[in-house]
Design an enzyme around this catalytic site. Structure first.
Site, PDB file in Angstrom:
ATOM      1  N   THR A 133     -15.083  50.768 -32.345  1.00  0.00           N
ATOM      2  CA  THR A 133     -15.657  49.701 -33.167  1.00  0.00           C
ATOM      3  C   THR A 133     -15.649  50.058 -34.647  1.00  0.00           C
ATOM      4  OG1 THR A 133     -17.741  48.531 -33.631  1.00  0.00           O
ATOM      5  CG2 THR A 133     -17.932  50.715 -32.706  1.00  0.00           C
ATOM      6  N   ASP A 134     -15.683  49.032 -35.500  1.00  0.00           N
ATOM      7  CA  ASP A 134     -15.800  49.276 -36.942  1.00  0.00           C
ATOM      8  C   ASP A 134     -17.197  49.734 -37.339  1.00  0.00           C
ATOM      9  OD1 ASP A 134     -17.143  46.861 -36.563  1.00  0.00           O
ATOM     10  OD2 ASP A 134     -16.071  45.770 -38.118  1.00  0.00           O
ATOM     11  N   GLU A 135     -18.173  49.592 -36.438  1.00  0.00           N
ATOM     12  CA  GLU A 135     -19.552  49.953 -36.787  1.00  0.00           C
ATOM     13  C   GLU A 135     -19.731  51.450 -37.009  1.00  0.00           C
ATOM     14  OE1 GLU A 135     -22.725  47.923 -34.776  1.00  0.00           O
ATOM     15  OE2 GLU A 135     -21.356  46.373 -34.049  1.00  0.00           O
ATOM     16  N   TYR A 159     -26.228  52.638 -31.114  1.00  0.00           N
ATOM     17  CA  TYR A 159     -24.932  52.230 -30.560  1.00  0.00           C
ATOM     18  C   TYR A 159     -23.778  52.810 -31.353  1.00  0.00           C
ATOM     19  CZ  TYR A 159     -20.743  49.350 -30.239  1.00  0.00           C
ATOM     20  OH  TYR A 159     -19.442  48.939 -30.150  1.00  0.00           O
ATOM     21  N   LYS A 163     -20.830  55.602 -30.336  1.00  0.00           N
ATOM     22  CA  LYS A 163     -19.392  55.347 -30.396  1.00  0.00           C
ATOM     23  C   LYS A 163     -18.702  56.313 -31.360  1.00  0.00           C
ATOM     24  CE  LYS A 163     -17.134  52.759 -28.689  1.00  0.00           C
ATOM     25  NZ  LYS A 163     -16.350  52.890 -27.422  1.00  0.00           N
TER      26      LYS A 163
END
Length: 353
Positions: A133-135, A159, A163
């Site tokens: 993810t970009d997060e 989260y 990741k």
């Protein structure tokens, strides 16, 4: 030839299976734990397709994964399996650490053992593709350039931290052990089979049921929106031609504030499924307390994958979101089936509605 894909009863994974089988004759071994967001009805279209083999199980079950690798001899493993909802990670981070960090570690170890025993020709062609993810990059100010693959990791939620940890493990297993890995970091996905805790499906479903449309804070949090079928086509391209050890950011070039996304959804619903009273669904918008540590802006610089692999999204936000609304309107039975009592209790607790 066969591929092993984890987490394919979820939103992105199930869309990947549908797209893969539409484009390839190569079978898919689908390993999914079937947590709350894993739904076999997402795969109803392929349940009788002999190219799709579903196995219920955990990526952390080394014995099971090892047996599947030995039996089916896949040429690639694609890891979609993850706990993925920021709000849930705030309320209960432990499951995110267990699945996203420990689970990825166990999967990497079993895959490494399998890969190391392959004949040299098959060993050279093997791939482990990790979907992220970009997060992991943190948050952006309004004037900052979009996230590039060279951005430092600065995760801000349980989260995204879990990741980020899994991404680091994948990178380390490549540089330390030589495992042939590829990593993709995507922006916010939307489209068919999206579990209705995320913004777009939640708004569609709440609007149709006359419920409030909850908007965190001032609604000006910005995300880059990527239609899920575009994401899946990018993953297929990375698997096909990506350079080993490289990361590819996958984005839709569609930065939108949350409140603008909601207003767009309301306008489409006003057109396609008007309220009985003739008023706009936008009247159901309700502002709620912002969540802790809410990142202000995400944006993806997707020039690398376009430059090196020739991929770019086929859908604009306007075309993709219209397709999404039409899908939910046409699949009300699917919506009813996923809205269990546990899910409704969680929505009530999280949004205090």
């Amino acid at each position: 030839m066969t591929i092993l894909v984890t987490g394919c009863a979820g939103f992105i994974g199930s869309n990947f299976v549908h797209g893969w089988l539409a484009a390839h004759d190569e079978p898919v071994i689908n390993l999914d734990k079937l947590t709350y967001a894993g739904n076999l009805s997402n795969l109803a279209r392929v349940q009788d397709d002999k190219r799709h083999i579903f196995v219920k199980g955990d990526i952390g079950d080394r014995e099971l994964v090892g047996r599947l690798l030995s039996e089916h001899q896949p040429r690639a493993v694609l890891n979609f399996a993850a706990e993925s909802h920021v709000d849930r990670s705030i309320l209960g981070p432990g499951e995110f650490i267990q699945t996203n960090v420990v689970g990825t570690f166990n999967l990497l170890e079993v895959v490494r053992a399998y890969w190391s025993e392959l004949p040299e020709e098959r060993k050279a062609g093997f791939r482990f593709l990790h979907v992220s993810t970009d997060e992991v990059y943190g948050t952006l100010e309004d004037t900052d350039p979009p996230f590039a693959e060279t951005n430092a990791y600065q995760p801000n939620s349980p989260y995204s931290a879990s990741k980020a940890a899994s991404d680091h493990l994948v990178r380390a297993w490549h540089h330390t052990y030589g495992l042939p890995v590829l990593t993709t970091n995507c922006s916010n996905n939307y489209g068919p089979y999206h579990f209705p805790e995320k913004l777009i499906p939640l708004v569609i479903i709440n609007a149709l049921n006359g419920k409030p449309l909850p908007i965190y804070g001032d609604g000006m949090q910005i995300r880059d929106w990527l239609y899920v079928e575009d994401h899946c086509s990018a993953i297929r391209r990375v698997l096909e031609a990506g350079q080993l050890g490289e990361t590819y950011n996958i984005g839709g070039w569609n930065e939108k504030a949350n409140i603008d996304v909601v207003r767009t959804l309301c306008a489409i619903l006003d057109e396609l499924k008007p309220r009985d009273d003739g008023r706009s669904y936008a009247e159901q918008i309700t502002y709620v307390k912002d969540r802790p540590g809410h990142d202000r802006r995400y944006a993806i610089d997707a020039r690398k994958i376009e430059r090196e692999l020739g991929w770019k999204p086929a859908e604009t936000f306007e075309t993709g979101v219209r397709k999404t609304v039409k899908w939910y309107l046409a699949n009300q039975e699917w919506v009813s089936n996923v809205q269990s009592g546990t899910y409704r209790d969680w929505i009530s607790k999280n949004y205090a509605l």
